[in-house]
Design an enzyme around this catalytic site. Sequence first.
Site, mmCIF file in Angstrom:
data_model
loop_
_atom_site.group_PDB
_atom_site.id
_atom_site.type_symbol
_atom_site.label_atom_id
_atom_site.label_comp_id
_atom_site.label_asym_id
_atom_site.label_seq_id
_atom_site.Cartn_x
_atom_site.Cartn_y
_atom_site.Cartn_z
ATOM 1 N N TYR A 152 0.837 -1.204 0.000
ATOM 2 C CA TYR A 152 0.000 0.000 0.000
ATOM 3 C C TYR A 152 0.870 1.252 0.000
ATOM 4 C CZ TYR A 152 -3.081 3.540 2.167
ATOM 5 O OH TYR A 152 -3.772 4.685 2.472
ATOM 6 N N LYS A 156 1.065 4.193 -2.869
ATOM 7 C CA LYS A 156 0.788 5.604 -2.611
ATOM 8 C C LYS A 156 1.987 6.474 -2.980
ATOM 9 C CE LYS A 156 -3.436 5.397 -0.911
ATOM 10 N NZ LYS A 156 -4.589 5.971 -1.627
#
Length: 269
Positions: A152, A156
């Site tokens: 994740y 990002k």
Amino acid sequence: MRRFEGYGVLITGAARGIGEATARRLTAEGARVLVADVDAESAAKTAGTLEGAESFRCDVRERAEAEAAVAYAVERFGSLDVLVNNAYACDPDASLFEDESDEVWAENLDTTLTGAFRCARAALPHLAASGRGAIVNIGSVNAEQSFGNHAYSAAKAGLASLTRTLAGHAAARGVRVNQINPGTVRTSAWSGREASLDAVSRVYPLGRVGEPEDIASAVAFLASADAAWITGTTLRVDGGLTAVNTAFSQAEREVRAQASTPAPAPARE
């Protein structure tokens, strides 16, 4: 204030949390919003509570679905003026890095990063045609510091890079591209972990975790004409988390407090 009167807006991952709050904020300011989400039932429920909103089932991992969502927004609203890339996937890390799976890594990047790429690719010609087009990507403080979640966080961070490069490309076409990096936000992802939220809030200089409306307010600014000369930027909306080392400051205060405490008198027999 109705800054988005006549605007057509597409928000991914909008059935709940930050996406839902953003849909509420923008419709309140006059926008017509397409609530796009892989959970069609929840998307329809959210859209049903908002004047000027419609729903659309969209899995951003599928190019055809991303393109269909954009086409539907243009058809229904007459234009597409704002794209908010909010959809993401975030799976817990394995206990040991060597046990991380290819499947989890691929899904997190495909949804969070490549999904935003697919939607932006489909939307860009329409955003350029609107004459006031804007993309707002929802990133995370995980893109800047280590808070866990390898896949994740990498996604990002990649999204922040895409924000900058796409801003450079799209500027000549009149489209602005910016990113918001939220800190911890009280959403359904934290359901059943309220004690963790309370504990985490103590490391935030402003003394609390974020609410979805905090992020929605920032999206509304960056998507509006108020931010007409802002592109390629990443705006931290994190209660001061990445600017202030709260744990260090607390440790320093404790040391100073101990130093200022008089030494106890020697014991007498």
